[in-house]
Design a protein around this motif. Structure first.
Motif, PDB file in Angstrom:
ATOM      1  N   LEU A  57      75.440  -2.395 -29.174  1.00  0.00           N
ATOM      2  CA  LEU A  57      74.144  -2.002 -28.623  1.00  0.00           C
ATOM      3  C   LEU A  57      73.199  -3.185 -28.427  1.00  0.00           C
ATOM      4  CD1 LEU A  57      73.549   1.206 -30.804  1.00  0.00           C
ATOM      5  CD2 LEU A  57      74.573   1.064 -28.526  1.00  0.00           C
ATOM      6  N   PHE A  58      73.691  -4.409 -28.680  1.00  0.00           N
ATOM      7  CA  PHE A  58      72.853  -5.599 -28.578  1.00  0.00           C
ATOM      8  C   PHE A  58      73.402  -6.550 -27.516  1.00  0.00           C
ATOM      9  CE2 PHE A  58      71.675  -3.998 -32.669  1.00  0.00           C
ATOM     10  CZ  PHE A  58      70.370  -4.415 -32.870  1.00  0.00           C
ATOM     11  N   ASP A  59      72.495  -7.277 -26.887  1.00  0.00           N
ATOM     12  CA  ASP A  59      72.872  -8.412 -26.049  1.00  0.00           C
ATOM     13  C   ASP A  59      72.944  -9.618 -26.967  1.00  0.00           C
ATOM     14  OD1 ASP A  59      73.339 -10.310 -24.172  1.00  0.00           O
ATOM     15  OD2 ASP A  59      71.430 -10.102 -23.120  1.00  0.00           O
ATOM     16  N   TRP A  60      74.174  -9.977 -27.345  1.00  0.00           N
ATOM     17  CA  TRP A  60      74.350 -10.958 -28.424  1.00  0.00           C
ATOM     18  C   TRP A  60      75.379 -11.998 -27.987  1.00  0.00           C
ATOM     19  CZ3 TRP A  60      75.570  -9.381 -34.185  1.00  0.00           C
ATOM     20  CH2 TRP A  60      75.572 -10.528 -34.985  1.00  0.00           C
ATOM     21  N   ASN A  61      74.899 -13.198 -27.717  1.00  0.00           N
ATOM     22  CA  ASN A  61      75.772 -14.342 -27.429  1.00  0.00           C
ATOM     23  C   ASN A  61      75.636 -15.329 -28.574  1.00  0.00           C
ATOM     24  OD1 ASN A  61      76.724 -16.979 -26.346  1.00  0.00           O
ATOM     25  ND2 ASN A  61      77.005 -15.796 -24.464  1.00  0.00           N
ATOM     26  N   SER A  62      76.758 -15.674 -29.188  1.00  0.00           N
ATOM     27  CA  SER A  62      76.703 -16.536 -30.364  1.00  0.00           C
ATOM     28  C   SER A  62      76.211 -17.934 -30.046  1.00  0.00           C
ATOM     29  CB  SER A  62      78.094 -16.626 -31.006  1.00  0.00           C
ATOM     30  OG  SER A  62      79.020 -17.224 -30.110  1.00  0.00           O
ATOM     31  N   LEU A  63      76.288 -18.356 -28.784  1.00  0.00           N
ATOM     32  CA  LEU A  63      75.777 -19.673 -28.407  1.00  0.00           C
ATOM     33  C   LEU A  63      74.245 -19.679 -28.344  1.00  0.00           C
ATOM     34  CD1 LEU A  63      78.337 -20.584 -25.596  1.00  0.00           C
ATOM     35  CD2 LEU A  63      78.401 -21.180 -28.027  1.00  0.00           C
ATOM     36  N   SER A  64      73.631 -18.517 -28.244  1.00  0.00           N
ATOM     37  CA  SER A  64      72.160 -18.404 -28.240  1.00  0.00           C
ATOM     38  C   SER A  64      71.761 -17.313 -29.224  1.00  0.00           C
ATOM     39  CB  SER A  64      71.645 -18.079 -26.846  1.00  0.00           C
ATOM     40  OG  SER A  64      72.057 -19.055 -25.909  1.00  0.00           O
ATOM     41  N   PRO A  65      71.929 -17.549 -30.524  1.00  0.00           N
ATOM     42  CA  PRO A  65      71.673 -16.478 -31.501  1.00  0.00           C
ATOM     43  C   PRO A  65      70.221 -16.044 -31.564  1.00  0.00           C
ATOM     44  CG  PRO A  65      72.039 -18.588 -32.597  1.00  0.00           C
ATOM     45  CD  PRO A  65      72.347 -18.807 -31.145  1.00  0.00           C
ATOM     46  N   ASP A  66      69.286 -16.898 -31.170  1.00  0.00           N
ATOM     47  CA  ASP A  66      67.874 -16.531 -31.247  1.00  0.00           C
ATOM     48  C   ASP A  66      67.462 -15.546 -30.163  1.00  0.00           C
ATOM     49  OD1 ASP A  66      67.652 -18.257 -33.373  1.00  0.00           O
ATOM     50  OD2 ASP A  66      67.009 -19.948 -32.135  1.00  0.00           O
ATOM     51  N   LYS A  67      68.286 -15.399 -29.114  1.00  0.00           N
ATOM     52  CA  LYS A  67      67.944 -14.520 -28.001  1.00  0.00           C
ATOM     53  C   LYS A  67      68.574 -13.135 -28.129  1.00  0.00           C
ATOM     54  CE  LYS A  67      67.455 -18.355 -24.745  1.00  0.00           C
ATOM     55  NZ  LYS A  67      67.919 -18.935 -23.457  1.00  0.00           N
ATOM     56  N   TYR A 284      79.398 -11.224 -27.960  1.00  0.00           N
ATOM     57  CA  TYR A 284      79.771 -10.299 -29.011  1.00  0.00           C
ATOM     58  C   TYR A 284      79.440  -8.854 -28.646  1.00  0.00           C
ATOM     59  CZ  TYR A 284      80.500 -14.294 -32.134  1.00  0.00           C
ATOM     60  OH  TYR A 284      80.967 -15.447 -32.709  1.00  0.00           O
ATOM     61  N   GLY A 285      78.285  -8.619 -28.041  1.00  0.00           N
ATOM     62  CA  GLY A 285      77.896  -7.253 -27.705  1.00  0.00           C
ATOM     63  C   GLY A 285      78.807  -6.630 -26.673  1.00  0.00           C
ATOM     64  N   LEU A 286      79.110  -7.370 -25.603  1.00  0.00           N
ATOM     65  CA  LEU A 286      79.967  -6.843 -24.547  1.00  0.00           C
ATOM     66  C   LEU A 286      81.392  -6.621 -25.049  1.00  0.00           C
ATOM     67  CD1 LEU A 286      80.138  -6.077 -21.575  1.00  0.00           C
ATOM     68  CD2 LEU A 286      80.658  -8.462 -21.040  1.00  0.00           C
TER      69      LEU A 286
END
Length: 320
Positions: A57-67, A284-286
């Motif tokens: 349920l999150f837009d989560w890219n490990s290369l940009s964890p703050d976003k 991770y989210g996708l």
């Protein structure tokens, strides 16, 4: 008279209550040894799935964890609309249907062979079961290097031998993986999963009522008539079970695609695409959303498989 009846009735009530409490205590004592296994099963299966469901349920890219931020069901919409994921779903369906159909047909033929009595049947049965006992990654490596290699593989070696036998000097040496990649993966999976189908169908053949088969033989029914009107209807449940279980396994297959083609040349199925999305693109989210879709699809197929198994058990119990 009324008093003499009511006293025994009242005296029996505590005994019934005590019996009920004792029965519950014995039931819990019986179930208690299973509780650690149940807790372990929940910890290693259900908790990771819940975590995957939350991450999806999150837009989560490990290369940009703050976003990282909550996006709801947008990842699931991407699974449906993203061209790479949509193509991988189509590839998964084609791969599953082709492998399951071929393995069912070959498994039925081998089961009919092993249902007959002949010299060396035990050895033949052992040899036919062997591919299913090999570790999947080892089986994929075997096909990639021992059979498909264009320089020293057995397939091209056989073509060279045939060419020498008939005096053909310029016998073609095809590159099997690059020339027919999806067929190469399907052949490896068919070789490995045909014994699985064979064992299921062989169990079905050996559960046929002997009286029914003997009556058909005495009535003058041919082998084809016996197979068509008696054996095949009897195997219907076993065929359904084989198709459903085979679909569950092939939908989740990763080893053959990863080892033989590395997901290239249009062979990337959904598990491999999830791997690419998670470990290469770091989305991770996708990747979690795609994984949830695979799990839900597998659970739907497994539900039908369990119903077929339950019906088989009921038929055997009624027959007994």
């Amino acid at each position: 008279m009324t008093t003499s009846i009511s006293r025994p009735a009242l005296s029996r009530r505590p005994a019934v209550a005590r019996t009920g409490k004792g029965g519950r205590a014995r039931a819990w004592a019986t179930r208690a040894p299973l509780l650690p296994a149940l807790v372990f099963l929940i910890a290693v299966t259900q908790l990771p799935f819940v975590a995957t469901l939350v991450i999806s349920l999150f837009d989560w890219n490990s290369l940009s964890p703050d976003k990282r931020h909550f996006t709801g069901l947008s990842n699931y919409a991407s699974v449906v609309t993203d061209p790479a994921l949509r193509d991988s779903v189509i590839t998964t369906v084609v791969l599953t249907v082709a492998v399951v159909l071929v393995t069912v047909v070959l498994g039925l033929l081998f089961a009919l062979l092993l249902d007959r009595t002949f010299f060396g049947r035990g050895m033949v049965r052992t040899l036919l079961i062997t591919p299913f006992l090999i570790v999947p990654i080892s089986a994929a490596l075997l096909w990639k290097h021992a059979l498909y290699n264009p320089e020293y593989g057995l397939l091209n070696g056989a073509l060279t031998w045939v060419g020498d036998l008939f005096g053909i000097e310029s016998m073609s040496q095809p590159d099997w993986i690059s020339g027919m990649p999806l067929l190469a993966v399907e052949a490896a999976l068919v070789w490995q999963w045909t014994p699985f189908m064979m064992l299921i169908l062989l169990a079905g053949l050996q559960s046929r009522p002997a009286e029914m088969m003997e009556a058909a033989r005495l009535d003058g029914a041919s082998s084809w008539q016996t197979f068509r009107y008696l054996t095949l209807p009897h195997l219907r449940r076993y065929l359904e079970l084989g198709v459903l279980l085979g679909s569950v396994y092939i939908v989740q297959n990763f080893d053959a695609v990863f080892t033989i083609t590395s997901g290239g040349l249009g062979t990337a199925n959904l598990p491999y695409t999830i791997y690419e999305t998670f470990y290469r693109a770091h989305e991770y989210g996708l990747a979690s959303a795609a994984g949830v879709v695979v799990v839900i699809g597998t659970m739907i197929i497994a539900t039908f498989a369990l119903r077929v198994v339950s019906s088989l058990f009921r038929e055997e119990a009624n027959r007994a």
